[in-house]
Design an enzyme around this catalytic site. Structure first.
Site, mmCIF file in Angstrom:
data_model
loop_
_atom_site.group_PDB
_atom_site.id
_atom_site.type_symbol
_atom_site.label_atom_id
_atom_site.label_comp_id
_atom_site.label_asym_id
_atom_site.label_seq_id
_atom_site.Cartn_x
_atom_site.Cartn_y
_atom_site.Cartn_z
ATOM 1 N N ASP A 217 -0.725 11.708 -4.979
ATOM 2 C CA ASP A 217 -1.586 11.693 -3.779
ATOM 3 C C ASP A 217 -3.049 11.638 -4.231
ATOM 4 O O ASP A 217 -3.466 12.403 -5.114
ATOM 5 C CB ASP A 217 -1.322 12.973 -2.961
ATOM 6 C CG ASP A 217 -2.003 12.926 -1.610
ATOM 7 O OD1 ASP A 217 -1.319 12.648 -0.613
ATOM 8 O OD2 ASP A 217 -3.226 13.185 -1.560
ATOM 9 N N HIS A 230 -13.647 2.409 5.965
ATOM 10 C CA HIS A 230 -12.202 2.169 5.820
ATOM 11 C C HIS A 230 -11.905 1.053 4.825
ATOM 12 O O HIS A 230 -10.944 1.117 4.058
ATOM 13 C CB HIS A 230 -11.619 1.837 7.205
ATOM 14 C CG HIS A 230 -10.160 2.117 7.313
ATOM 15 N ND1 HIS A 230 -9.215 1.168 7.036
ATOM 16 C CD2 HIS A 230 -9.496 3.257 7.652
ATOM 17 C CE1 HIS A 230 -8.017 1.710 7.215
ATOM 18 N NE2 HIS A 230 -8.153 2.976 7.590
ATOM 19 N N GLU A 260 -2.163 7.557 1.615
ATOM 20 C CA GLU A 260 -2.703 7.566 0.243
ATOM 21 C C GLU A 260 -1.728 8.257 -0.697
ATOM 22 O O GLU A 260 -2.084 8.801 -1.729
ATOM 23 C CB GLU A 260 -4.102 8.198 0.245
ATOM 24 C CG GLU A 260 -4.253 9.676 0.213
ATOM 25 C CD GLU A 260 -3.570 10.518 1.299
ATOM 26 O OE1 GLU A 260 -2.747 10.011 2.070
ATOM 27 O OE2 GLU A 260 -3.858 11.714 1.310
#
Ligand SMILES: Nc1nc2c(ncn2[C@@H]2O[C@H](COP(=O)(O)OP(=O)(O)OP(=O)(O)O)[C@@H](O)[C@H]2O)c(=O)[nH]1
Length: 339
Positions: A217, A230, A260
């Site tokens: 992560d 973004h 993610e």
């Protein structure tokens, strides 16, 4: 080729009955079969690739035209029948040629036909019927362009059909790819990964081998979106996928688990060997400078790594990896925890 063989029957009958000299049948066989042998050799040896018309359809049509008109000079009243051979040849042409090419062949062949009429008159002498011959020539000159147009339409339909088929094939490949891959990163998607893991689980059980799973992560990724936008977040995800793939072996599999979060399959019997691989990715990421982001921008990752226990469901392995990831985040991030 079939045309040359088949027309040997009427030609043979004409020769046998004295309506056609022997040399016509001989020339028909020599040019027909010899010419076809040359074309066959050219196609087999790849010499046809030197020409724009790879199928050599036009030269093959011309061979048939020349040999048919030659036979026709000596055919007497049978003259009209031989023209049917050329209809067969024009149908053959429609598989490869466009309407324009077919029209060109038909019109130029009608000029050659016209040139053979005086030759036939010389061969036949005073018995030659000019009116009949000119009517036959007129029929050929008007019918063949029509045959060419129809053949051209058929040819275009075949081309369109082939183009549609290849478009459909490409669309199918794209759909298949999209069904198994993540559009943004190009990595395998979660669905494909879960199916693969079930297969690997069964294989590991049968082979008595092991594998490791790591949930990765990116740390504080929300801030990347919030501060840099973004699009920058997307670019970071793509770059991370590239970096990871460079560090992985051919047998390792990386998939986008969602957002993610990434899932890494490493076919290693020991957690230590797998950890070595994940640490390499972590270290590289921590030092990566991203295009389009400030020079001092860095991003780190945390990982939860575990070994699949023989016989346990994949969900249990993932739960353990998730717990290890939680531990890595809680311990300050930019680290790999094992469980
Ligand atoms: N740009 C971009 N952002 C995404 C995508 N998918 C998920 N995200 C963002 O990823 C962020 C994840 O944020 P959080 O779950 O709060 O996690 P985090 O900020 O990484 O924090 P920690 O995981 O605790 O280190 C959210 O802001 C999502 O909008 C994507 O495809 N593109």
């Amino acid at each position: 080729m079939a045309m040359y063989v088949w027309f040997l029957i009427p030609l043979g009958l004409a020769t046998w009955s004295g309506n056609s000299p022997v040399h016509v049948a001989v020339i028909w066989m020599l040019i027909g079969f010899g010419g076809n042998a040359v074309f066959y050799a050219m196609l087999s040896l790849g010499y046809n690739k030197r020409f724009t018309d790879h199928s050599l359809t036009i030269p093959q049509m011309w061979l048939a035209i020349i040999v048919t008109f030659y036979a026709q000079i000596y055919a007497g009243p049978l003259r009209g029948g031989y023209l049917l051979a050329l209809i067969l040849m024009f149908i053959f042409g429609c598989f490869k040629l466009r309407t324009k090419q077919m029209l060109w062949v038909s019109l130029s062949s009608s000029f050659i036909y016209a040139a053979t009429i005086p030759l036939a008159a010389i061969v036949e002498g005073p018995a030659f019927n000019w009116v009949q011959s000119l009517i036959l020539w007129f029929i050929y000159t008007t019918i063949m362009p029509m045959v060419s147009v129809v053949a051209g339409v058929v040819s275009r339909m075949r081309h369109d059909l082939a183009a549609n088929r290849s478009q459909l094939q490409a669309a199918l490949e794209e759909v298949t790819h999209l069904a198994s891959h993540d559009e943004l990163t190009g990595l395998s998607n979660r669905r494909w990964m879960m199916e693969t893991l079930e297969r690997e689980r069964a294989l590991a059980q049968r082979r008595d081998s092991g594998f490791c799973l790591c949930i990765v992560d990116l740390d504080h990724f929300k801030q990347v979106n919030d501060v840099h936008g973004h699009a920058a977040g997307d670019a970071v995800l793509q770059a991370f996928a590239r970096i990871s793939l460079k560090k992985l072996r051919g047998t390792d599999i990386m998939a986008r688990h969602g957002g993610e979060e990434f899932l890494l399959f490493i076919p290693s019997d020991t957690v230590a060997a797998a950890e070595h691989c994940v640490q390499r990715i972590r270290e590289t990421l921590a030092h990566t400078v991203f295009d389009g982001l400030p020079e001092d921008f860095r991003i780190t990752m945390s990982g939860g790594l575990t070994h699949h226990q023989p016989g346990e469901p994949i969900a249990s392995t993932l739960e353990r990896a998730d717990a290890a990831l939680y531990q890595a985040k809680a311990s300050g991030r930019n680290r790999i925890e094992t469980a």
